[in-house]
Design a protein around this motif. Sequence first.
Motif, PDB file in Angstrom:
ATOM      1  N   THR A   2       0.838  -1.190   0.000  1.00  0.00           N
ATOM      2  CA  THR A   2       0.000   0.000   0.000  1.00  0.00           C
ATOM      3  C   THR A   2       0.875   1.243   0.000  1.00  0.00           C
ATOM      4  O   THR A   2       1.834   1.348   0.757  1.00  0.00           O
ATOM      5  CB  THR A   2      -0.918   0.009   1.241  1.00  0.00           C
ATOM      6  OG1 THR A   2      -1.738  -1.167   1.205  1.00  0.00           O
ATOM      7  CG2 THR A   2      -1.808   1.234   1.257  1.00  0.00           C
ATOM      8  N   SER A  23      -7.998   7.582  -2.197  1.00  0.00           N
ATOM      9  CA  SER A  23      -8.459   6.593  -1.220  1.00  0.00           C
ATOM     10  C   SER A  23      -9.308   5.495  -1.860  1.00  0.00           C
ATOM     11  O   SER A  23      -9.405   4.394  -1.324  1.00  0.00           O
ATOM     12  CB  SER A  23      -9.264   7.270  -0.109  1.00  0.00           C
ATOM     13  OG  SER A  23      -8.436   8.081   0.678  1.00  0.00           O
ATOM     14  N   ALA A  24      -9.931   5.805  -2.985  1.00  0.00           N
ATOM     15  CA  ALA A  24     -10.754   4.816  -3.683  1.00  0.00           C
ATOM     16  C   ALA A  24      -9.919   3.732  -4.348  1.00  0.00           C
ATOM     17  O   ALA A  24     -10.443   2.700  -4.758  1.00  0.00           O
ATOM     18  CB  ALA A  24     -11.627   5.515  -4.724  1.00  0.00           C
ATOM     19  N   GLN A  25      -8.615   3.939  -4.436  1.00  0.00           N
ATOM     20  CA  GLN A  25      -7.713   2.953  -5.031  1.00  0.00           C
ATOM     21  C   GLN A  25      -7.329   1.919  -3.964  1.00  0.00           C
ATOM     22  O   GLN A  25      -6.992   2.282  -2.846  1.00  0.00           O
ATOM     23  CB  GLN A  25      -6.454   3.627  -5.575  1.00  0.00           C
ATOM     24  CG  GLN A  25      -6.725   4.754  -6.545  1.00  0.00           C
ATOM     25  CD  GLN A  25      -7.573   4.309  -7.713  1.00  0.00           C
ATOM     26  OE1 GLN A  25      -7.244   3.356  -8.414  1.00  0.00           O
ATOM     27  NE2 GLN A  25      -8.683   4.998  -7.919  1.00  0.00           N
ATOM     28  N   SER A  26      -7.359   0.669  -4.331  1.00  0.00           N
ATOM     29  CA  SER A  26      -7.096  -0.397  -3.352  1.00  0.00           C
ATOM     30  C   SER A  26      -5.656  -0.398  -2.834  1.00  0.00           C
ATOM     31  O   SER A  26      -5.394  -0.893  -1.738  1.00  0.00           O
ATOM     32  CB  SER A  26      -7.417  -1.761  -3.950  1.00  0.00           C
ATOM     33  OG  SER A  26      -6.595  -2.008  -5.080  1.00  0.00           O
ATOM     34  N   ASP A  27      -4.732   0.181  -3.598  1.00  0.00           N
ATOM     35  CA  ASP A  27      -3.327   0.156  -3.209  1.00  0.00           C
ATOM     36  C   ASP A  27      -2.812   1.501  -2.680  1.00  0.00           C
ATOM     37  O   ASP A  27      -1.620   1.690  -2.512  1.00  0.00           O
ATOM     38  CB  ASP A  27      -2.455  -0.314  -4.367  1.00  0.00           C
ATOM     39  CG  ASP A  27      -2.534   0.611  -5.582  1.00  0.00           C
ATOM     40  OD1 ASP A  27      -3.541   1.354  -5.717  1.00  0.00           O
ATOM     41  OD2 ASP A  27      -1.604   0.599  -6.409  1.00  0.00           O
ATOM     42  N   ASP A  29      -3.378   4.559   0.355  1.00  0.00           N
ATOM     43  CA  ASP A  29      -3.968   4.936   1.641  1.00  0.00           C
ATOM     44  C   ASP A  29      -3.589   6.380   1.948  1.00  0.00           C
ATOM     45  O   ASP A  29      -2.400   6.677   2.091  1.00  0.00           O
ATOM     46  CB  ASP A  29      -3.442   3.998   2.739  1.00  0.00           C
ATOM     47  CG  ASP A  29      -4.082   4.244   4.092  1.00  0.00           C
ATOM     48  OD1 ASP A  29      -5.147   4.885   4.159  1.00  0.00           O
ATOM     49  OD2 ASP A  29      -3.498   3.783   5.092  1.00  0.00           O
ATOM     50  N   ARG A 121       1.577   6.193  -8.079  1.00  0.00           N
ATOM     51  CA  ARG A 121       2.107   4.819  -8.095  1.00  0.00           C
ATOM     52  C   ARG A 121       3.538   4.798  -8.573  1.00  0.00           C
ATOM     53  O   ARG A 121       4.356   4.041  -8.168  1.00  0.00           O
ATOM     54  CB  ARG A 121       1.240   3.936  -9.007  1.00  0.00           C
ATOM     55  CG  ARG A 121      -0.108   3.634  -8.395  1.00  0.00           C
ATOM     56  CD  ARG A 121      -0.919   2.723  -9.271  1.00  0.00           C
ATOM     57  NE  ARG A 121      -2.160   2.377  -8.588  1.00  0.00           N
ATOM     58  CZ  ARG A 121      -3.330   2.311  -9.181  1.00  0.00           C
ATOM     59  NH1 ARG A 121      -3.448   2.555 -10.468  1.00  0.00           N
ATOM     60  NH2 ARG A 121      -4.398   1.988  -8.494  1.00  0.00           N
TER      61      ARG A 121
END
Length: 121
Positions: A2, A23-27, A29, A121
């Motif tokens: 994360t 925040s809507a992205q799973s990876d 936080d 990312r």
Amino acid sequence: MTIRVVVVDDQDMVRSGFAALLSAQSDIDVVGEAPNGRLGVEVSRSTHPDVVLMDVRMPEMDGLEAARRLLDPPPGVVHRPKVLMLTTFDIDDYVYEALHAGASGFLLKDAPVAELIQAVR
């Protein structure tokens, strides 16, 4: 893994919007937010994010100075996040200053959402 992110922008709706998108992205936080560079440095030093999204122009301390402080910390501070500068202004001097300060990247606030997420990312 994360990716921990702090969002620093003086406009509440912009800051909240970026935080919600990320925040809507799973990876990803979002571990903190701040309305100016001074508080952005404090929040970043206490939460140890991987990436700080930093607006260029803010009150109290602009994003360029905040980036310098995060990327060239005082003795005893070892955490150095990646800094991604954000602005509404397409001005070459800001790009040069941000990269000279050690920022990892520079995006305009009207960039596509996918580009922002990819940059983090």
